[in-house]
Design a protein around this motif. Structure first.
Motif, PDB file in Angstrom:
ATOM      1  N   ARG A  45      16.573 -42.210  66.783  1.00 43.40           N
ATOM      2  CA  ARG A  45      17.709 -42.578  67.631  1.00 43.40           C
ATOM      3  C   ARG A  45      17.196 -43.204  68.913  1.00 43.40           C
ATOM      4  O   ARG A  45      16.223 -42.730  69.492  1.00 43.40           O
ATOM      5  CB  ARG A  45      18.553 -41.346  67.995  1.00 43.40           C
ATOM      6  CG  ARG A  45      19.185 -40.631  66.832  1.00 43.40           C
ATOM      7  CD  ARG A  45      20.062 -39.479  67.301  1.00 43.40           C
ATOM      8  NE  ARG A  45      21.275 -39.958  67.933  1.00 43.40           N
ATOM      9  CZ  ARG A  45      22.372 -40.319  67.257  1.00 43.40           C
ATOM     10  NH1 ARG A  45      22.387 -40.250  65.952  1.00 43.40           N
ATOM     11  NH2 ARG A  45      23.429 -40.759  67.884  1.00 43.40           N
ATOM     12  N   ALA A  81      18.164 -44.048  56.265  1.00 45.37           N
ATOM     13  CA  ALA A  81      17.414 -44.702  57.343  1.00 45.37           C
ATOM     14  C   ALA A  81      16.003 -44.162  57.488  1.00 45.37           C
ATOM     15  O   ALA A  81      15.101 -44.885  57.892  1.00 45.37           O
ATOM     16  CB  ALA A  81      18.162 -44.549  58.665  1.00 45.37           C
ATOM     17  N   THR A  82      15.789 -42.902  57.181  1.00 45.48           N
ATOM     18  CA  THR A  82      14.452 -42.341  57.371  1.00 45.48           C
ATOM     19  C   THR A  82      13.719 -42.177  56.043  1.00 45.48           C
ATOM     20  O   THR A  82      12.848 -41.332  55.920  1.00 45.48           O
ATOM     21  CB  THR A  82      14.537 -40.981  58.087  1.00 45.48           C
ATOM     22  OG1 THR A  82      15.419 -40.138  57.340  1.00 45.48           O
ATOM     23  CG2 THR A  82      15.061 -41.122  59.503  1.00 45.48           C
ATOM     24  N   ARG A 119      13.157 -47.243  50.916  1.00 45.65           N
ATOM     25  CA  ARG A 119      14.581 -47.044  51.171  1.00 45.65           C
ATOM     26  C   ARG A 119      15.421 -47.546  49.987  1.00 45.65           C
ATOM     27  O   ARG A 119      16.349 -46.874  49.531  1.00 45.65           O
ATOM     28  CB  ARG A 119      14.953 -47.803  52.448  1.00 45.65           C
ATOM     29  CG  ARG A 119      16.375 -47.579  52.832  1.00 45.65           C
ATOM     30  CD  ARG A 119      16.619 -47.997  54.260  1.00 45.65           C
ATOM     31  NE  ARG A 119      18.025 -47.772  54.553  1.00 45.65           N
ATOM     32  CZ  ARG A 119      18.542 -47.782  55.764  1.00 45.65           C
ATOM     33  NH1 ARG A 119      17.779 -47.989  56.795  1.00 45.65           N
ATOM     34  NH2 ARG A 119      19.817 -47.564  55.943  1.00 45.65           N
ATOM     35  N   ARG A 124      17.113 -56.310  59.455  1.00 40.65           N
ATOM     36  CA  ARG A 124      17.224 -56.686  60.861  1.00 40.65           C
ATOM     37  C   ARG A 124      15.983 -57.441  61.327  1.00 40.65           C
ATOM     38  O   ARG A 124      16.046 -58.200  62.287  1.00 40.65           O
ATOM     39  CB  ARG A 124      17.401 -55.435  61.726  1.00 40.65           C
ATOM     40  CG  ARG A 124      18.605 -54.611  61.384  1.00 40.65           C
ATOM     41  CD  ARG A 124      19.912 -55.294  61.698  1.00 40.65           C
ATOM     42  NE  ARG A 124      20.089 -55.575  63.124  1.00 40.65           N
ATOM     43  CZ  ARG A 124      21.143 -56.213  63.612  1.00 40.65           C
ATOM     44  NH1 ARG A 124      22.077 -56.642  62.804  1.00 40.65           N
ATOM     45  NH2 ARG A 124      21.246 -56.414  64.896  1.00 40.65           N
ATOM     46  N   TYR A 155      25.058 -37.016  62.006  1.00 44.58           N
ATOM     47  CA  TYR A 155      24.638 -38.247  61.345  1.00 44.58           C
ATOM     48  C   TYR A 155      24.038 -37.954  59.978  1.00 44.58           C
ATOM     49  O   TYR A 155      24.353 -38.611  58.991  1.00 44.58           O
ATOM     50  CB  TYR A 155      23.625 -38.998  62.214  1.00 44.58           C
ATOM     51  CG  TYR A 155      23.411 -40.374  61.664  1.00 44.58           C
ATOM     52  CD1 TYR A 155      24.277 -41.407  62.018  1.00 44.58           C
ATOM     53  CD2 TYR A 155      22.422 -40.631  60.736  1.00 44.58           C
ATOM     54  CE1 TYR A 155      24.132 -42.657  61.473  1.00 44.58           C
ATOM     55  CE2 TYR A 155      22.279 -41.874  60.186  1.00 44.58           C
ATOM     56  CZ  TYR A 155      23.133 -42.884  60.561  1.00 44.58           C
ATOM     57  OH  TYR A 155      23.001 -44.113  60.001  1.00 44.58           O
ATOM     58  N   VAL A 199       9.159 -49.751  54.968  1.00 43.72           N
ATOM     59  CA  VAL A 199      10.523 -49.475  55.430  1.00 43.72           C
ATOM     60  C   VAL A 199      11.536 -49.781  54.333  1.00 43.72           C
ATOM     61  O   VAL A 199      12.295 -48.913  53.915  1.00 43.72           O
ATOM     62  CB  VAL A 199      10.852 -50.279  56.712  1.00 43.72           C
ATOM     63  CG1 VAL A 199      12.269 -49.979  57.166  1.00 43.72           C
ATOM     64  CG2 VAL A 199       9.860 -49.954  57.819  1.00 43.72           C
ATOM     65  N   GLU A 234      21.617 -44.035  65.913  1.00 44.60           N
ATOM     66  CA  GLU A 234      20.610 -44.061  64.855  1.00 44.60           C
ATOM     67  C   GLU A 234      20.273 -45.518  64.546  1.00 44.60           C
ATOM     68  O   GLU A 234      21.157 -46.354  64.422  1.00 44.60           O
ATOM     69  CB  GLU A 234      21.186 -43.383  63.607  1.00 44.60           C
ATOM     70  CG  GLU A 234      20.235 -43.270  62.450  1.00 44.60           C
ATOM     71  CD  GLU A 234      19.631 -41.889  62.351  1.00 44.60           C
ATOM     72  OE1 GLU A 234      20.033 -41.016  63.132  1.00 44.60           O
ATOM     73  OE2 GLU A 234      18.752 -41.702  61.493  1.00 44.60           O
ATOM     74  N   ILE A 235      18.980 -45.794  64.435  1.00 39.11           N
ATOM     75  CA  ILE A 235      18.567 -47.137  64.023  1.00 39.11           C
ATOM     76  C   ILE A 235      17.537 -47.002  62.919  1.00 39.11           C
ATOM     77  O   ILE A 235      16.982 -45.922  62.696  1.00 39.11           O
ATOM     78  CB  ILE A 235      17.947 -47.943  65.186  1.00 39.11           C
ATOM     79  CG1 ILE A 235      16.775 -47.169  65.798  1.00 39.11           C
ATOM     80  CG2 ILE A 235      18.984 -48.278  66.234  1.00 39.11           C
ATOM     81  CD1 ILE A 235      15.840 -48.016  66.609  1.00 39.11           C
ATOM     82  N   SER A 236      17.267 -48.085  62.223  1.00 37.21           N
ATOM     83  CA  SER A 236      16.191 -48.068  61.238  1.00 37.21           C
ATOM     84  C   SER A 236      14.888 -48.424  61.945  1.00 37.21           C
ATOM     85  O   SER A 236      14.886 -49.057  62.999  1.00 37.21           O
ATOM     86  CB  SER A 236      16.478 -49.066  60.122  1.00 37.21           C
ATOM     87  OG  SER A 236      16.391 -50.376  60.627  1.00 37.21           O
ATOM     88  N   ALA A 286      22.965 -53.427  64.842  1.00 37.31           N
ATOM     89  CA  ALA A 286      21.685 -52.858  65.282  1.00 37.31           C
ATOM     90  C   ALA A 286      21.659 -51.358  65.020  1.00 37.31           C
ATOM     91  O   ALA A 286      20.652 -50.812  64.582  1.00 37.31           O
ATOM     92  CB  ALA A 286      21.476 -53.143  66.762  1.00 37.31           C
ATOM     93  N   ALA A 287      22.784 -50.698  65.307  1.00 34.48           N
ATOM     94  CA  ALA A 287      22.870 -49.275  65.011  1.00 34.48           C
ATOM     95  C   ALA A 287      23.211 -49.100  63.532  1.00 34.48           C
ATOM     96  O   ALA A 287      23.984 -49.880  62.979  1.00 34.48           O
ATOM     97  CB  ALA A 287      23.945 -48.628  65.873  1.00 34.48           C
ATOM     98  N   GLU A 288      22.598 -48.095  62.904  1.00 32.12           N
ATOM     99  CA  GLU A 288      22.878 -47.829  61.498  1.00 32.12           C
ATOM    100  C   GLU A 288      24.333 -47.405  61.317  1.00 32.12           C
ATOM    101  O   GLU A 288      24.871 -46.654  62.120  1.00 32.12           O
ATOM    102  CB  GLU A 288      21.978 -46.689  61.017  1.00 32.12           C
ATOM    103  CG  GLU A 288      20.529 -47.055  60.916  1.00 32.12           C
ATOM    104  CD  GLU A 288      20.182 -47.535  59.523  1.00 32.12           C
ATOM    105  OE1 GLU A 288      20.959 -47.292  58.586  1.00 32.12           O
ATOM    106  OE2 GLU A 288      19.125 -48.172  59.379  1.00 32.12           O
ATOM    107  N   ARG A 347      22.427 -50.972  56.727  1.00 36.49           N
ATOM    108  CA  ARG A 347      21.266 -51.192  57.603  1.00 36.49           C
ATOM    109  C   ARG A 347      21.223 -52.598  58.185  1.00 36.49           C
ATOM    110  O   ARG A 347      20.389 -52.876  59.046  1.00 36.49           O
ATOM    111  CB  ARG A 347      19.967 -50.889  56.847  1.00 36.49           C
ATOM    112  CG  ARG A 347      19.648 -51.814  55.699  1.00 36.49           C
ATOM    113  CD  ARG A 347      18.419 -51.324  54.921  1.00 36.49           C
ATOM    114  NE  ARG A 347      18.265 -52.050  53.666  1.00 36.49           N
ATOM    115  CZ  ARG A 347      17.617 -53.203  53.557  1.00 36.49           C
ATOM    116  NH1 ARG A 347      17.081 -53.752  54.620  1.00 36.49           N
ATOM    117  NH2 ARG A 347      17.523 -53.810  52.382  1.00 36.49           N
TER     118      ARG A 347
END
Lengths: 363, 390
Positions: free
Chosen positions: B236, A215-216, A90, A52, A208, A86, B266-268, A331-333, A327
């Protein structure tokens, strides 16, 4: 890429062949493995350039080269952090998770002699899910989520072992049934946690996490995953030949001098270790362990000495691709479990049709 | 009865003089208190005159549900989380609720209300669980005469309550200030329309005065904001579909995540870096969340909000100021000043004290104001010293 696939090419039944032919086959097989590893590496590097936050693909290469020390570069600090902190952990996490899911799926399908078996069958997935959800509910820190998922994943397998064990041995049928029982119990506990969780924020976090996400991903989580995967891979690799024999059936394996019980439990423990590692850092990622072994079996055949590393490579490449979609598409995972199921289900349907023709018939 | 309003913000285009601000607010507060007492006396007179008429009151909600009460509700069961503290603020005491959502009880215990109303510690929470599903037997055990429930997630959470014969009123939660609908409805149900009028007027007046102060604000003067609905084990953001997004825009900011349609998503970390908000707001649903955690996050070092140390934890008074609650106007004062320190200067001691006296009939202890504003957690963030100047 950190996917280490054993690249031995064990030639089978080549007694009458000339030395030259053996060499040629070995070279050809090695070339195949190299090609497979290279493909995963290329997928990983391409994925490193997508995201992104817009970064020139050349800048990604520069960042990588400068990190190794080859060149100096003036790429912005932000781009460097995005790539190194990031995307890289991942992508490596997705690769390792895909690899171990593929490999454990192949091992389980072998020892259970059943093409519909995946890592969730021995209860480890639901046990680890419960642990992670409990940690989000009670503690809320990453370390707790990882730790709880890991411990409860192993607890679930231990419970399956205890329930299935009748008169000193655990028949395959009992194992599968015990797995169903333990999975059902832990799934119910997960529902209970979802019921008592705060619907405003904790509940979405649990839901989630259960759907699966990288994502994390961080290097800390990657480290935990790497340890789990290494332990699992070492055991499975060491037992690859025994998995071949176990896949002939219990009586044949016993007749061939394999101590079936200890071998089976060593394999199950290794699977539990690897899968709990994945669930603890990424939640539940379904379908990879079910579908990738079939894909690999179509390419290299049912010999587990080749099938295990091939399923690992296929899983690694597949999960990097799917996670990159997750990803980058919005915008949202997008939860990765949705994508693996959307892609996995139709692929599996096609594979099932083909199974009648090849693969399992040769086992 | 004329409703009283909180003071409008003291707009100052020049350097603030605390003494001047103080002098300006004290008479304001005295006037306000006097008016409050007068209005209560007036209310008592009217109430005395109408006692015995036993006129049925019909209350209708936004979804068309209506209940007819022979007398004002004395034992209400507010199941949606934001209504728990409304059920205290609107009647002005903790005697009108018999149960609350666990999440609502948590903030009662965490914020000011446990100190004001010690009996809240025993408030049962078993009547509602995750997903707003009611537990009918637990609910019946609390013997409510009125139930409030959410009206936007299907019949399953409503049908059991209706089947049990309990009168129920519903609320919606959209990307707007729906509390403007809840307040008159609850005021009518509790028979305290004039208090509800005041609470609603305070809300509308505060919003109007902020809107007025922000008039003419150019797009380039609106700071970009990310409101983190969860941080730590997940990342989030508040998306465009939530009250909290509306709130950011209404206070003169731009929600960087407004393109995300969900309430939160949830976003990265990479997406947050791509948005690069000037200000980051931390939710109060995770009570231990502190800006320092974001400042220490190696991944987020390049964010403008981190470099310029503009990460702030949202305050908690009687409820979480970020949510649609009775104290939202205090949250708006805080957020408007945070986003536009050149345009706003609120006296938090005066505003919070007045609000808590009006809403709960209680005066916050001296050290409570700083705790509500999270002076400790936010002290390392740019410009936060202005909030500790009182």
């Amino acid at each position: 890429m950190s996917v280490s696939a054993p690249s031995e090419a064990a030639p089978q039944s080549v007694a009458p062949a000339s030395i030259g032919l053996v060499w040629a086959r070995t070279a050809l097989a090695s070339g195949g493995w190299l090609l497979g590893c290279a493909a995963v590496a290329v997928i990983g590097i391409v994925a490193l350039g997508l995201g992104r936050y817009a970064i020139e693909p050349l800048d990604v290469i520069r960042i990588l080269l400068s990190r190794i020390g080859f060149i100096e570069t003036d790429v912005s600090d932000t781009a460097r952090r995005v790539v190194e902190l990031v995307r890289a952990p991942r992508i490596l996490s997705a690769a390792l998770a895909g690899a171990i899911l593929g490999m454990t799926g192949a091992a389980l399908q072998g020892i259970f002699r059943n093409p519909l078996v995946g890592p969730q069958i021995i209860g480890v997935t639901s046990g680890a899910s419960f642990g992670g959800a409990l940690a989000i509910l009670l503690v809320g820190t990453t370390a707790a989520t990882v730790g709880f998922a890991f411990v409860f994943g192993l607890v679930a397998v231990f419970l399956v072992y205890t329930i299935a064990r009748v008169g000193g041995r655990a028949p395959v049928l009992m194992l599968v049934l015990a797995g169903v029982v333990v999975s059902a119990a832990f799934t119910a506990f997960v529902s209970l946690i979802k019921y008592v969780a705060d619907p405003n924020d904790t509940l979405p976090a649990i839901v989630y996490w259960l759907m699966g996400s990288f994502a994390t991903a961080t290097y800390d989580k990657l480290f935990i995953l790497t340890l789990a995967v290494l332990g699992s891979v070492l055991v499975l690799h060491a037992l690859r030949f025994r998995i071949n024999i176990m896949s002939l059936g219990e009586e044949e394996a016993t007749a061939l001098g394999i101590r079936v019980e200890p071998t089976r439990w060593a394999i199950l423990a290794a699977v539990a270790l690897g899968v709990a590692g994945v669930v603890s850092v990424a939640g539940v990622v379904g379908w990879v362990g079910l579908v990738m072994p079939h894909l690999a079996r179509m390419i290299v055949g049912p010999d587990h000495r080749k099938l295990l590393p091939a399923a690992a490579l296929a899983g690694a490449g597949y999960l990097i691709i799917v996670d990159t979609l997750a990803r980058t598409m919005s915008a949202a995972e997008i939860p990765i479990g949705i994508l693996t199921a959307l892609v996995g289900a139709p692929v599996f349907a096609v594979l099932l049709r083909r199974l009648h023709l090849k693969g399992w018939g040769r086992g | 009865m004329s409703p009283q309003h909180s003071s409008s913000p003291s707009r100052q285009d020049v350097e603030i003089n605390p003494a001047k601000a103080e002098a300006k607010f004290i008479p304001n507060k005295i006037v306000k208190d006097t008016l409050l007492v007068a209005s209560f006396l007036g209310l008592a007179a009217i109430a005395g005159a109408t006692i015995g008429k036993a006129d049925d009151v019909t209350v209708t909600d936004v979804n068309g549900f209506s209940v007819t009460l022979t007398e004002p509700s004395q034992r209400s069961a507010p199941l949606p989380p934001p209504l728990g503290t409304f059920a205290i603020a609107i009647p002005g005491d903790a005697d009108h609720l018999v149960t609350a959502h666990p999440w609502s009880k948590a903030v009662m215990m965490q914020g000011s209300l446990a100190g004001y109303f010690p009996s809240l510690a025993d408030l049962p929470t078993g009547a509602v669980g995750g997903g707003f599903a009611p537990n009918i037997e637990e609910l019946l055990a609390t013997d409510p005469d009125l139930v409030f429930q959410v009206g936007f997630i299907g019949d399953d959470v409503l049908a059991p309550i209706i089947a049990a014969g309990l009168p129920v009123l519903t609320i919606n939660v959209t990307a707007n200030d729906d509390a403007m609908d809840w307040i008159p409805m609850m005021g009518a149900a509790y028979g305290v329309e004039d208090r509800a009028d005041w609470i609603l007027s305070w809300r509308k007046e505060t919003l109007a005065s902020i809107t007025q102060t922000l008039a003419g604000l150019g797009d380039e003067d609106r700071p970009t904001v990310a409101h983190l609905a969860r941080y730590g084990d997940a990342l989030r953001v508040v998306g465009g579909g939530h009250f909290r997004s509306w709130q950011i825009e209404a206070m003169g900011g731009v929600n960087v995540a407004s393109e995300v349609p969900q309430r939160s998503a949830e976003i990265s970390a990479e997406q947050l870096i791509a948005w690069d908000p000037e200000i980051i707001l931390l939710n109060a649903f995770q009570p231990d969340l502190m800006p320092q955690m974001v400042y220490d996050d190696p991944v987020l070092q390049s964010l403008a909000a981190v470099r310029e140390r503009r990460v702030y934890a949202f305050p908690v008074g009687g409820d979480r100021w970020e949510a649609p609650v009775a104290e939202s106007p205090l949250g708006w004062m805080w957020l408007s000043e945070l986003l536009h320190p050149d345009r706003f200067r609120w006296d938090y001691t005066a505003e919070i004290t007045a609000a808590h006296e009006m809403l709960y009939g209680q005066t916050p202890p001296p050290n409570a104001i700083g705790r509500m504003l999270k002076l400790d957690a936010n002290q390392g963030s740019t410009g936060y010293e202005r909030f500790s100047a009182f």
